[in-house]
Design an enzyme around this catalytic site. Structure first.
Site, PDB file in Angstrom:
ATOM      1  N   CYS A  68       0.834  -1.206   0.000  1.00  0.00           N
ATOM      2  CA  CYS A  68       0.000   0.000   0.000  1.00  0.00           C
ATOM      3  C   CYS A  68       0.870   1.258   0.000  1.00  0.00           C
ATOM      4  O   CYS A  68       1.527   1.573   1.002  1.00  0.00           O
ATOM      5  CB  CYS A  68      -0.924  -0.021   1.215  1.00  0.00           C
ATOM      6  SG  CYS A  68      -1.805   1.516   1.523  1.00  0.00           S
ATOM      7  N   CYS A  81       0.019   3.887   2.632  1.00  0.00           N
ATOM      8  CA  CYS A  81       0.433   3.376   3.945  1.00  0.00           C
ATOM      9  C   CYS A  81       1.918   3.641   4.168  1.00  0.00           C
ATOM     10  O   CYS A  81       2.335   4.127   5.229  1.00  0.00           O
ATOM     11  CB  CYS A  81       0.181   1.869   4.043  1.00  0.00           C
ATOM     12  SG  CYS A  81      -1.534   1.373   3.804  1.00  0.00           S
TER      13      CYS A  81
END
Length: 330
Positions: A225, A228
């Site tokens: 991600c 993230c």
């Protein structure tokens, strides 16, 4: 001889007609971010248009009718393209969305898209999330009716109208799902938190109950991600600032089980701090589903008694997180 001349004339006309059926674009971009303008279909580059000696981006090519993005290397704008369109774009890259103006064939549809972006920037969805279910439904129905009306009043390509209505329907569905998730999150606030019992990178397993007596700030993430990973440096700074305070920082990975070793290597290589845990069933883990998490990163704040303070807490990159922690950790 006349027959030959007629045949040559027919060939020339046919070739000119074919050329006109291609898509043509010329763009004048002030303060440009690069010397190449990309036509993209999501992540696929369909065409690269290089700036010429006069400072214009000019190209003519075949293209499949549909929605695309014009990307200048830094920002992008949605466009509707088809063979036969002959677009001229004027814009200032320093005022990207605000300055876009199209002229020529196909300009009506693409000026509509440019104005739509500006209208959406003024649309405050967060305010809608605070409404009652009845008020929320009324407001989004009014928005859809107004959007459809504005679209149908214009003299747009029928396929463009169909694509826009389909997109509006998907946006409406997404807003309803967001609202439903937000309502579920609000019900979790001030209630006992769902628990977890996950493998700890440092060894053994860790339960939420093991952290009772401390505030717990949870980051739900995954190695794949991008957003993230973008929060990791900010999280590290927050962890450092509050390392002597009564708070535990927990990162829960929702990577698939087959990527367990990849997760361990990532944590090790990046020297991630806090308590690093690996969810047992990735997205289907009970803790994850209990919070209705369907996108990451997601942050959760829990109080020392194990109650949820905020089921959708502020990100580490937002200064408001430290303001909140300062008020709690006096």
């Amino acid at each position: 001889m006349k027959k030959l001349v007629f045949m040559l004339f027919a060939i020339i006309v046919a070739n000119n007609s074919f050329a006109q059926e291609k898509f043509a674009i010329k763009a004048n971009i002030a303060n440009r971010n690069g010397d190449v303008l990309f036509v993209k279909n999501n992540n696929i580059i369909v065409k690269e248009i290089k700036v010429d000696g006069s400072g214009y981006f000019t190209s003519t090519f075949d293209i499949k009718e549909g929605m695309y993005q014009l990307y200048d290397g830094k920002e992008f704008t949605d466009v509707f393209l088809k063979n036969g369109f002959d677009l001229f774009l004027n814009m200032d890259a320093k005022k990207f969305d605000e300055s876009i103006i199209y002229t020529g064939k196909g300009s009506e549809e693409n000026n509509y898209l440019a104005k739509k972006v500006m209208a959406e920037s003024d649309f405050n969805f967060e305010e809608l999330l605070a409404l009652t279910p009845e008020e929320f439904t009324k407001k989004i129905n009014e928005k859809q009716t107004a959007d459809f009306s504005a679209l149908e009043k214009g003299k747009y390509d029928p396929n463009f109208i169909a694509l826009q209505k389909k997109g509006m329907g998907m946006e409406m569905l997404q807003m309803k799902m967001e609202y439903k998730n937000k309502q579920a999150q609000l019900k979790l606030n001030n209630a006992p938190s769902p628990t977890f019992d996950y493998v700890n990178f440092a060894g053994g397993k860790t339960k939420l109950e093991d952290l009772r007596g401390k505030y717990v700030y949870i980051d739900v993430w995954a190695t794949w991600c991008g957003p993230c990973r973008g929060e990791i440096p900010f999280l590290a700074k927050v962890e450092e600032k509050y390392k002597e305070k009564n708070i535990a920082f927990v990162s829960i990975s929702v990577d698939e089980n087959k990527d367990f070793d990849k997760w361990k290597k990532f944590v090790s290589d990046k020297q991630l701090g806090g308590i690093q845990l690996f969810a047992d069933k990735n997205w289907n883990s009970e803790f994850i589903t209990a919070f209705g998490i369907n996108s990451i990163p997601r942050f959760i704040l829990i109080d020392p008694k194990g109650n949820v303070l905020n089921a959708d807490a502020t990100r580490p990159s937002d200064p408001q997180l430290q303001e909140k922690l300062d008020s709690l950790l006096k």
